[in-house]
Design a protein around this motif. Structure first.
Motif, PDB file in Angstrom:
ATOM      1  N   LEU A  34       0.818  -1.245   0.119  1.00 51.13           N
ATOM      2  CA  LEU A  34      -0.043  -0.126  -0.164  1.00 51.13           C
ATOM      3  C   LEU A  34       1.069   1.210   0.145  1.00 51.13           C
TER       4      LEU A  34
ATOM      5  N   HIS B 144      -3.470   7.551   2.889  1.00 48.90           N
ATOM      6  CA  HIS B 144      -3.570   6.338   3.583  1.00 48.90           C
ATOM      7  C   HIS B 144      -3.782   6.552   5.042  1.00 48.90           C
TER       8      HIS B 144
ATOM      9  N   ALA C 206      -7.134   3.188   2.319  1.00 50.56           N
ATOM     10  CA  ALA C 206      -6.503   4.077   1.215  1.00 50.56           C
ATOM     11  C   ALA C 206      -7.294   5.205   0.836  1.00 50.56           C
ATOM     12  N   ASP C 207      -6.622   6.125   0.889  1.00 51.96           N
ATOM     13  CA  ASP C 207      -7.122   7.473   0.215  1.00 51.96           C
ATOM     14  C   ASP C 207      -8.167   8.088   0.731  1.00 51.96           C
TER      15      ASP C 207
ATOM     16  N   TRP D 168       4.581   3.835   6.665  1.00 50.30           N
ATOM     17  CA  TRP D 168       3.388   3.542   7.363  1.00 50.30           C
ATOM     18  C   TRP D 168       4.004   3.141   8.809  1.00 50.30           C
TER      19      TRP D 168
END
Length: 635
Positions: A454, A467, A523-524, A578
């Motif tokens: 991701l 994210h 996500a997004d 992340w």
């Protein structure tokens, strides 16, 4: 002395496959094989299991006497076979161990009404017995089946099964796939689960230590060996204790302390001879041979290596045979016996080729059993007959050419079969290592790979979105375990994981992160959207949960979140990954848990200015006041 270090690593201690009862039944040191005076079958079986590791030959004799009864119930017969197979494997009788494992599997398949927890234990034992006999392909197949049953069964049995699977998969990675780093991760996960159950397992700690020796991490290996020895002393596991002390001797010798190493090895060998533990004794003798050779006692080193080989020469302990032959080659070379070195090297090569051939035959037999039906068999017979008729009319030149082509075809088939075996083995190991058996969710390791994907540049969405990672923790979970028991706690985890899957989109990453903590990655999302998702998750996971029959309580969770990249204008550095977002989400989760049944989050600005990523981690509240990040909370 670099050569000494290489020798000590080469003759690393033999690994021990783990079975469920190794976690549940302590091994005692008594060598007596007679059943207890009570004479009951259950007491005799319990006695057999006690003797299985500490006095394996006595356990074999006792198991044979129990199995002589035709009136033995099926569950008692399976329990006795698990004792017999484990003891036969430790004694080096690999053929009988594999035969017993097949009997266990057949009895389970012939009695579909057996309770699932019992089937779980029986098949786990059968897999470990196959493993100890060197039948890794059959072991892996059973491990996959056991893992599937554990996912359906749930509860503490599933956790214990996961410990066994992780340990034995780690052994396969370390011993057969030359992947000690992957094995290390499996052992660490198994150790965490074991400690979560309030237990310590000497065999697991010993295997962890052996793997760390392979990786050259001697200080950490020594720490694991000390813990393994304490655990072995507490449970009376004489076999593991002797192997642990032998492994410590190898580390001492590698550090130059050959005097203490020699004393420890001689002590371990005496215990292993008495048990008996032929595999452990042979490995200890191989290390002792190396110590003697490095001390200049070349002829004595050769005799010790030959003694090591005698202990395992007609057994299934191929790794220990290889160790003894390598020690013999080194001693012969030190004595200048060139012809003997060549002869022993050829013998070593033949042994290794035999092991490879057995693995290939195992996979070929499985492929034939799975793929060949009756029609294919008739067609094969017709083609064989036609080929025989045609071959009668061929002259010698044509016959020789066809023989060459056939030989090349067989070699190609063997290569393809071996490739299929390796592919299937890696696939099975990946599947077994990917899922948390209690909840059915991806585990932390799997989620880490998904988060890496991701975080790739190609996965980034619109500029105004990022994210987002959500960490979810069950409020007052410890009280549930303390007041109602771990079984009730397991039920809460299963119920929450089902609610969590229903509340998330198919594209979201949902995983059990550890203990009572779960992870969701979306996500997004924009800042407001992330806050809305946190509130939705909080509401979806809250509700009454039945803990025991007739008793329920309100379950609530706390949620913390943070985006990555944390600052939208920074696409590189620590704050872009992340892992940084996890750390900030954890800070936010801590803030939410102060209030309980709440959520909190941190959201970085476009540009951090003069504030560093570490500054934000150290004092997120100050960064909020400075306007560098936004703090959000609800409800």
């Amino acid at each position: 002395m670099p050569n000494k270090k290489i020798d000590m690593l080469r003759y690393a201690r033999p690994s021990l496959p783990l079975a469920l009862l190794a976690l549940l039944v302590p091994a005692l040191a008594s060598p007596v094989a007679a059943a207890p005076e009570s004479g009951t079958v259950d007491a005799a079986i319990d006695r057999c299991l006690e003797l299985r590791r500490s006095a394996p030959q006595a356990a074999v004799d006792l198991a044979d006497s129990i199995l002589a009864s035709d009136a033995l119930p099926v569950e008692a017969r399976i329990k006795t076979l698990t004792c017999l197979g484990g003891a036969a494997g430790i004694s080096g009788d690999g053929s009988r161990a594999a035969e017993v494992a097949t009997q266990i599997q057949t009895l389970v398949d012939d009695h579909p009404d057996l309770p699932a927890p019992f089937v779980l234990r029986a098949l786990s034992h059968a897999g470990a017995i196959f493993h100890s006999a060197g039948r890794t392909y059959q072991a892996e197949t059973l491990y996959a089946r056991v893992s599937d049953i554990a996912r359906r069964t749930g509860g503490e049995d599933a956790i214990v099964t996961q410990i066994v699977m992780l340990t034995n998969i780690g052994l396969i990675h370390a011993d057969y796939l030359d992947s000690p780093e992957v094995a290390e991760e499996n052992y660490r996960q198994a150790l965490a689960l074991t400690e979560g159950l309030g237990r310590r397992d000497a065999t697991l700690l010993y295997n962890l230590a052996v793997n760390r020796v392979r990786m050259g991490r001697d200080a950490e290996a020594l720490d694991a060996l000390e813990r393994a020895e304490r655990s072995a002393d507490e449970t009376g596991n004489v076999l593991v204790r002797a192997r642990v002390r032998s492994a410590r001797a190898g580390l001492l010798a590698a550090a130059g302390d050959t005097q203490r190493a020699r004393a420890l090895l001689q002590e371990s060998i005496a215990v292993q001879k008495e048990l008996p533990d032929p595999a452990g004794e042979a490995a200890s003798l191989s290390v002792l041979s190396t110590v003697q050779r490095l001390a200049g006692e070349k002829l004595l080193a050769l005799r010790t290596a030959e003694e090591a080989l005698q202990r395992v020469e007609r057994t299934s302990f191929q790794k220990e045979q290889v160790q003894a032959l390598e020690a013999k080659v080194a001693a012969e070379a030190a004595l200048g016996r060139t012809e003997a070195v060549v002869a022993t090297t050829r013998r070593l090569h033949a042994l290794q080729m035999t092991a490879l051939k057995e693995q290939r035959l195992e996979i070929l037999a499985d492929l034939q059993a799975r793929l060949q039906d009756a029609a294919a068999g008739r067609e094969l017979e017709r083609l064989r007959h036609q080929s025989e008729v045609q071959s009668l009319s061929l002259d010698k030149t044509r016959l020789a050419r066809n023989f060459t082509v056939a030989l090349l075809g067989l070699l190609a088939l063997a290569a393809i079969a071996f490739g299929l075996m390796q592919y299937r083995r890696h696939r099975l190991l990946r599947e077994l290592s990917a899922i948390d058996p209690l909840t059915g969710l991806p585990n932390r390791r799997t989620a880490t790979g998904q988060l890496n994907a991701l975080a790739a540049p190609a996965a980034r969405g619109p500029v105004d979105t990022r994210h987002v990672l959500f960490l979810i923790d069950i409020d007052h979970f410890k009280k549930i375990n303390d007041n109602y028991g771990h079984h009730a706690g397991d039920g809460v985890l299963i119920d929450l994981s089902n609610r969590l899957k229903a509340a998330c989109r198919p594209s979201d990453i949902v995983a059990r992160w550890g203990g009572e903590e779960f992870l969701v990655a979306c996500a997004d999302l924009g800042c407001d959207q992330a806050a809305a998702v946190a509130e939705r998750l909080r509401l979806a996971l809250a509700g009454d949960v039945e803990l025991v029959s007739g008793q329920s309580r309100m379950l609530t969770v706390s949620v913390g979140f943070a985006p990555f990249p944390f600052f939208s204008g920074v696409r590189g550095g620590e704050a872009a990954g992340w892992a940084y977002a996890i750390r900030l989400a954890d800070r936010a989760l801590y803030a939410a848990k102060i209030r309980r049944n709440a959520w909190a989050g941190f959201w970085g600005a476009h540009d951090p200015g003069q504030v560093t990523a570490e500054d934000v981690l150290d004092a997120p509240g100050a960064a909020v006041l400075a306007g560098t990040i936004t703090g959000l909370a609800g409800p």
